[in-house]
Motif scaffolding. Sequence first.
Motif, PDB file in Angstrom:
ATOM      1  N   VAL A   1       1.105  -1.353  -0.105  1.00  0.00           N
ATOM      2  CA  VAL A   1       0.005  -0.294  -0.106  1.00  0.00           C
ATOM      3  C   VAL A   1       0.695   1.484   0.025  1.00  0.00           C
ATOM      4  O   VAL A   1       0.440   1.976  -0.763  1.00  0.00           O
ATOM      5  CB  VAL A   1      -0.952   0.140   0.850  1.00  0.00           C
ATOM      6  N   THR A   2       2.109   0.931   0.363  1.00  0.00           N
ATOM      7  CA  THR A   2       2.300   1.844   0.503  1.00  0.00           C
ATOM      8  C   THR A   2       3.569   2.697  -0.404  1.00  0.00           C
ATOM      9  O   THR A   2       3.375   4.149  -0.950  1.00  0.00           O
ATOM     10  CB  THR A   2       4.142   2.398   1.703  1.00  0.00           C
ATOM     11  N   LEU A   3       3.852   1.599  -1.288  1.00  0.00           N
ATOM     12  CA  LEU A   3       4.561   1.623  -2.183  1.00  0.00           C
ATOM     13  C   LEU A   3       3.308   2.669  -3.428  1.00  0.00           C
ATOM     14  O   LEU A   3       4.101   3.191  -4.324  1.00  0.00           O
ATOM     15  CB  LEU A   3       4.828   0.862  -2.806  1.00  0.00           C
ATOM     16  N   VAL A   4       2.348   2.303  -3.020  1.00  0.00           N
ATOM     17  CA  VAL A   4       1.355   2.497  -4.528  1.00  0.00           C
ATOM     18  C   VAL A   4       1.200   4.082  -3.994  1.00  0.00           C
ATOM     19  O   VAL A   4       0.852   5.012  -4.883  1.00  0.00           O
ATOM     20  CB  VAL A   4      -0.085   1.679  -4.385  1.00  0.00           C
ATOM     21  N   VAL A   5       0.717   4.155  -2.544  1.00  0.00           N
ATOM     22  CA  VAL A   5       0.014   5.585  -2.757  1.00  0.00           C
ATOM     23  C   VAL A   5       1.711   6.598  -3.126  1.00  0.00           C
ATOM     24  O   VAL A   5       1.357   7.151  -3.290  1.00  0.00           O
ATOM     25  CB  VAL A   5       0.950   5.617  -0.737  1.00  0.00           C
ATOM     26  N   LEU A   6       2.767   6.008  -2.919  1.00  0.00           N
ATOM     27  CA  LEU A   6       4.663   6.870  -3.109  1.00  0.00           C
ATOM     28  C   LEU A   6       4.239   6.798  -4.420  1.00  0.00           C
ATOM     29  O   LEU A   6       3.953   8.370  -4.772  1.00  0.00           O
ATOM     30  CB  LEU A   6       5.493   5.919  -2.639  1.00  0.00           C
ATOM     31  N   ALA A   7       4.268   5.982  -5.726  1.00  0.00           N
ATOM     32  CA  ALA A   7       3.929   6.613  -7.005  1.00  0.00           C
ATOM     33  C   ALA A   7       2.898   7.568  -7.679  1.00  0.00           C
ATOM     34  O   ALA A   7       2.797   8.023  -7.997  1.00  0.00           O
ATOM     35  CB  ALA A   7       3.672   4.598  -7.570  1.00  0.00           C
TER      36      ALA A   7
ATOM     37  N   LEU B   1      11.194   4.969   5.116  1.00  0.00           N
ATOM     38  CA  LEU B   1      10.366   6.310   4.377  1.00  0.00           C
ATOM     39  C   LEU B   1      11.603   7.064   4.021  1.00  0.00           C
ATOM     40  O   LEU B   1      11.911   7.618   2.850  1.00  0.00           O
ATOM     41  CB  LEU B   1       9.459   6.957   5.929  1.00  0.00           C
ATOM     42  N   VAL B   2      12.301   7.211   4.976  1.00  0.00           N
ATOM     43  CA  VAL B   2      14.079   7.869   4.729  1.00  0.00           C
ATOM     44  C   VAL B   2      14.167   7.396   3.402  1.00  0.00           C
ATOM     45  O   VAL B   2      14.640   7.954   2.469  1.00  0.00           O
ATOM     46  CB  VAL B   2      15.128   7.934   5.515  1.00  0.00           C
ATOM     47  N   ALA B   3      14.612   5.555   2.966  1.00  0.00           N
ATOM     48  CA  ALA B   3      14.741   5.649   1.929  1.00  0.00           C
ATOM     49  C   ALA B   3      14.618   5.715   0.721  1.00  0.00           C
ATOM     50  O   ALA B   3      14.429   5.525  -0.536  1.00  0.00           O
ATOM     51  CB  ALA B   3      15.227   4.055   2.318  1.00  0.00           C
ATOM     52  N   LEU B   4      12.675   5.820   0.820  1.00  0.00           N
ATOM     53  CA  LEU B   4      11.729   6.235  -0.269  1.00  0.00           C
ATOM     54  C   LEU B   4      11.895   7.174  -0.046  1.00  0.00           C
ATOM     55  O   LEU B   4      11.875   7.846  -1.818  1.00  0.00           O
ATOM     56  CB  LEU B   4      10.231   5.724   0.358  1.00  0.00           C
ATOM     57  N   GLY B   5      12.146   8.440   0.623  1.00  0.00           N
ATOM     58  CA  GLY B   5      12.173   9.579   0.014  1.00  0.00           C
ATOM     59  C   GLY B   5      13.682  10.136  -0.742  1.00  0.00           C
ATOM     60  O   GLY B   5      13.827  10.809  -1.787  1.00  0.00           O
ATOM     61  N   VAL B   6      14.543   8.609  -0.804  1.00  0.00           N
ATOM     62  CA  VAL B   6      15.855   9.251  -1.540  1.00  0.00           C
ATOM     63  C   VAL B   6      15.636   8.265  -2.878  1.00  0.00           C
ATOM     64  O   VAL B   6      15.118   8.886  -3.757  1.00  0.00           O
ATOM     65  CB  VAL B   6      17.133   8.977  -0.822  1.00  0.00           C
ATOM     66  N   ALA B   7      14.948   7.379  -2.845  1.00  0.00           N
ATOM     67  CA  ALA B   7      14.782   6.197  -4.008  1.00  0.00           C
ATOM     68  C   ALA B   7      13.224   6.931  -5.324  1.00  0.00           C
ATOM     69  O   ALA B   7      13.780   6.957  -6.308  1.00  0.00           O
ATOM     70  CB  ALA B   7      13.811   5.501  -3.516  1.00  0.00           C
TER      71      ALA B   7
END
Lengths: 175, 135
Positions: A51-57, A98-104
């Motif tokens: 879910v987090t990944l979908v929301v992120l994208a 979340l930090v890693a996703l913020g960079v990724a």
Amino acid sequence: MTPSATEIELRPSADDHRVARHAAAAIVLTVAEAAIPLPLPGVKPGLANIVTLVVLARWGWREAVWVALLRVIVGSLVLGQFLAPGFFLSLAGGLASLVALGVAVHLPRRVFGPVSHSVLAAFAHFAGQLVVARIWLVPHDGVFYLVPVFALAATVFGLVNGLVAARLMEDDGAA
Amino acid sequence: MSRGPALRAWLAAWARHLRAGDLLVLGLAVGVCVASALALWQGGRPDKAVIRAGGKVFLEVDLTAPRLVEVPGPLGSTRIEIQPGRARVAADPGPRQYCVRQGWLATAGAVAICAPNQVSLALAGRNAAYDSLSY
């Protein structure tokens, strides 16, 4: 009921509704996952991160932060883990990922898809957990003996979650 | 036999979502798994052999090159054979030959003691999993 002058009225915006819906879906996955027996504490698929990944994208990093943190807090409340050691491990892992996703998310989208996000977040998650575990719960370098196990789990579950998230977004066009 | 193509199509449907960078990230992830396993799970590998005679350290040798060491004791000479990564008592004048029959030692912490001749062979490693091992 006549509204008093001091009453504060909360008007949830469309954004709030969306965050709540996604967080609810993530919490359901967390609770469902808690029913799966697992051989090693700390190793679990982390299905809620789909879910987090979908929301992120779809909606960006800020909204993913909301969904992920709501999921960690409410998920622990539902499971009776709130403020227990497992909660702090989840929180540390969640914040690190979340930090890693913020960079990724700033990696070029054409080459790095949800699978990259997922694997990187999974590695950050176990790293964050391990740091808290080493400092607080198991103050001994012996915890690092499990690094290869966690790394393998992060690779496998990161790949699977990322693929599922990518497939859920198949019709999103370029995303 | 009709399962093959269906399985391949199913896999292809998933693989479609892998982008070039994803493969790079996955490769790095697998690399981290292998590297961490190699780095952290080799605690049992010995670095050197410590040979004692009469309670004093007679010789310390790295387990890198093959070598034969003759250690004098009260009954005669004990012959210790060193090879890369392992060592053994090849011959001993003692009556029961326990240390010889232990064979090759290859784990950090492993010890062979030839008590009658007062000679012992111990393997040491930087991160030994055991303080002492004997059989």
